[in-house]
Write an enzyme that holds these catalytic residues in place. Structure first.
Site, PDB file in Angstrom:
ATOM      1  CG  ASP A  71      -2.060   0.998   1.043  1.00 42.60           C
ATOM      2  OD1 ASP A  71      -2.643   1.034  -0.053  1.00 42.60           O
ATOM      3  OD2 ASP A  71      -2.365   1.754   1.983  1.00 42.60           O
ATOM      4  CG  HIS A 176       7.411   5.242  -2.815  1.00 41.74           C
ATOM      5  ND1 HIS A 176       7.776   5.722  -4.053  1.00 41.74           N
ATOM      6  CD2 HIS A 176       6.091   4.947  -2.912  1.00 41.74           C
ATOM      7  CE1 HIS A 176       6.723   5.717  -4.842  1.00 41.74           C
ATOM      8  NE2 HIS A 176       5.686   5.249  -4.174  1.00 41.74           N
ATOM      9  NE  ARG A 177       4.547   0.470  -5.428  1.00 47.47           N
ATOM     10  CZ  ARG A 177       4.432   1.692  -5.966  1.00 47.47           C
ATOM     11  NH1 ARG A 177       5.291   2.103  -6.876  1.00 47.47           N
ATOM     12  NH2 ARG A 177       3.467   2.496  -5.610  1.00 47.47           N
TER      13      ARG A 177
END
Ligand code: IMP
Length: 214
Positions: A71, A176-177
């Site tokens: 998420d 970020h991922r």
């Protein structure tokens, strides 16, 4: 050595490719959960890791296999951290979300923002979690055609181009991922973890129900 199958709570091909290429050297094969059946999970938590946990637990329960979910969202300093976990809900599509953010940021001098992504792997009675953050600045106009979501408005620190002006592999140097994925991969890089995940592929590790022991 056979690979341990991990189902991903998403059919997004970019996520699947990125996760599979990082996890494959560890002896894991990432499969799209929706290729095994359909499952809707409401994202009702207030944190990224909470929502990722909900999805990973649901897919683990549904398939019996180790399950992975993510998420993510964008946090804008001048907006007190909004849109955060609600990032996907600020418009009907990416164009709508970009229009919403440009309007919310009109006249704002503080353009500081970060993307955050959390990943959770659930298998048997074990859970592994990792979160990655990417800081940068918001532009005043969309730039670039690549990527998705808020990419045309976001310049990561150390760059002059937006995420939408970069190739996928360049974005992965900062994203970020990608950071969360690498961190989780480090945590899984252990022969005992691989053996455990292989065992979870073969048997349901629910344990004994003590009430049923005579
Ligand atoms: P989800 O984690 O797939 O539910 O994505 C949440 C929302 O955050 C997306 O719909 C995008 O609007 C935004 N978002 C998350 N990661 C990125 C990214 O890497 N680039 C641009 N937007 C992103």
């Amino acid at each position: 050595m056979p690979k341990a199958v991990v189902v991903l709570a998403s059919s997004n091909r970019d996520k699947l490719r990125e996760l599979d290429s990082l996890f494959s050297p560890l002896g894991l094969e990432v499969l799209a959960g929706p290729s095994l059946g359909s499952l809707e999970v409401d994202e009702t938590e207030r944190t990224y890791v909470g929502n990722a946990r909900l999805k990973a637990r649901a897919w683990n329960g549904f398939t019996g296999l180790p399950a992975l979910a993510d998420d993510s969202g964008l946090e804008v300093q001048a907006l007190g951290g909004a849109p955060g976990v609600l990032s996907a809900r600020m418009g009907d599509d990416d164009a709508g979300r970009i229009a919403w953010l440009l309007e919310a940021m009109r006249g704002q001098r503080n353009r500081r923002a970060c993307f955050v992504a959390s990943l959770v792997l659930v298998a048997g009675d074990r859970e592994w979690e990792a979160t990655g953050v990417c800081w940068g600045m918001l532009t005043e106009e969309p730039r670039g055609e690549g990527g998705f979501g808020y990419d045309p408005l976001f310049i990561p620190d150390g760059e002059t181009r937006t995420f939408a002006e970069m190739a996928g592999a360049e974005k992965a140097r900062y994203s970020h991922r990608a950071k969360a994925t690498r961190l989780l991969a480090c945590r899984l890089d252990d022969p005992f973890v691989l053996q455990y995940l292989l065992d979870c592929n073969r048997t349901p590790l629910g344990g004994l129900d003590h009430e049923s022991i005579p």
